[in-house]
Design an enzyme around this catalytic site. Structure first.
Site, short mmCIF file in Angstrom:
data_model
loop_
_atom_site.label_atom_id
_atom_site.label_comp_id
_atom_site.label_asym_id
_atom_site.label_seq_id
_atom_site.Cartn_x
_atom_site.Cartn_y
_atom_site.Cartn_z
N GLY A 149 4.07 14.56 1.51
CA GLY A 149 4.90 14.50 2.42
C GLY A 149 4.62 15.11 3.85
O GLY A 149 4.87 14.66 4.96
N HIS A 178 1.26 -0.14 -9.73
CA HIS A 178 0.25 0.92 -9.18
C HIS A 178 -0.26 1.91 -10.56
O HIS A 178 0.19 3.05 -10.81
CB HIS A 178 0.79 1.74 -8.24
#
Ligand code: APR
Length: 311
Positions: free
Chosen positions: A14, A177
């Site tokens: 983040g 993924h």
């Protein structure tokens, strides 16, 4: 008015995403984390803002542990979650991170019902699926980030092998993924030249294998977490493509409704990103070998989805 970009989870991915985004002045940024982190998101936001005069950007950043400042975001990036430790697969994180996704969606979506949501939390395709289902938003606006990162890893390894500029290398990694992701060798080129004309099969196979395990390689080196510089850069590219309405073709995880013969799954496929989010899903003609690889990748995601426990 400047666009508002919320990033939920002010940890490694983040904060790094905020860093890449702040420099590009794409909008103002709200960094959100849980109350237990106390001043951490505020501290990181302030620190990043104070780099502005030095680097030369005017991005405003706010750190918070409540969602009020996120209201009416244009984009919400979800990086909240636990990263893996050495020896763990992304799939091992499923139930702990599912509860985090449930929490984030329930708080963010009512305040930003018109936003485009980008999911980064692993296991990526399953978390994107959960976010899509819980949010009730159209599939164009719930997008998982994975393929840009996996393709960037492949591009890096090819550029290293051939000693060429990374910009020369085009590669497309599709599928989930996870370790069964599908690097599409047939669609990989260097300055327009097919990779098969430039490297022998053994070298290409080794690059494909290293790409598949690219995230794990970094986890085992870091020992205390997973990758964040390249994942953050990948998210920043998606945010830029959306806010600038670039119509950029990149692989992303999206909810499929029959494309590639798949239903009710989030899966990495080439999409066109613009101001509406996913504006088109591109279906590549696959040969039998590629289809078999995609099928294995689908199976891994379906197994992870089956491990999801109810809230
Ligand atoms: N709401 C908001 N933030 C949360 C919540 C929640 N419910 N739960 C956890 N977080 C925050 C943590 O407090 C932490 O600050 O998410 C942050 C995660 O940061 P890191 O532990 O540094 O993990 P990071 O490396 O950023 O990875 C986050 O992205 O790539 C994936 O696999 C990775 O799932 C993981 C996620």
């Amino acid at each position: 008015m400047r666009p508002k970009i919320t990033i939920v989870g002010a940890g490694n991915v983040g904060a790094t995403t905020a860093h890449w985004l702040a420099e590009r002045e794409l909008g103002d940024i709200v960094l959100v984390d849980i109350p237990q982190t106390e001043g951490m998101p505020k501290g990181k936001a302030l620190d990043l803002m104070q780099a502005g005069p030095i680097v030369g950007y005017n991005t405003r950043l706010i750190g918070t542990t409540d969602y009020e400042p996120t209201a009416n975001s244009d984009i919400v990036v979800i990086t909240a979650g636990v990263p893996r430790k050495p020896g763990m697969s992304r799939e091992d994180l499923v139930n702990v991170n599912a509860n985090i996704i449930r929490d984030v969606i329930s708080k963010a979506v009512p305040l930003s019902p018109n936003a485009i949501y980008i999911v980064v939390t692993n296991p990526l395709d399953t978390m994107t699926y959960l976010a899509y289902k819980l949010s009730g938003l159209p599939r164009e606006r719930v997008i998982g980030q994975a393929g840009i990162l996996d393709s960037a890893r492949m591009r890096t390894f090819i550029a290293m092998e051939l000693d060429v500029a990374v910009e020369n290398v085009q590669a497309m990694v599709l599928g989930g993924h996870g370790d069964e992701m599908v690097p599409m060798v047939r669609f990989t080129t260097v300055a327009g030249i097919p990779i098969s004309m430039l490297l022998p099969k053994e070298k290409i196979d080794a690059i494909v294998d290293r790409t598949r395990k690219g995230g794990g390689e970094i986890v085992s080196l870091l020992k205390t977490g997973s990758a964040y510089y390249a994942p953050g850069a990948a998210v920043a590219q998606m945010v830029e493509a959306i806010l600038k309405d670039q119509k950029l073709i990149v692989p992303c995880s999206v909810y499929l409704q029959g494309e590639y013969g798949l239903h009710d799954i989030c899966f990495g496929v080439p999409v066109k990103l613009g101001r509406k989010g996913v504006e088109q899903i591109i279906e590549l003609p696959l040969n039998e070998e590629e289809r078999a690889m995609l099928e294995r990748s689908v199976q891994l995601i379906r197994n992870t989805m089956a491990a999801l426990q109810p809230a």
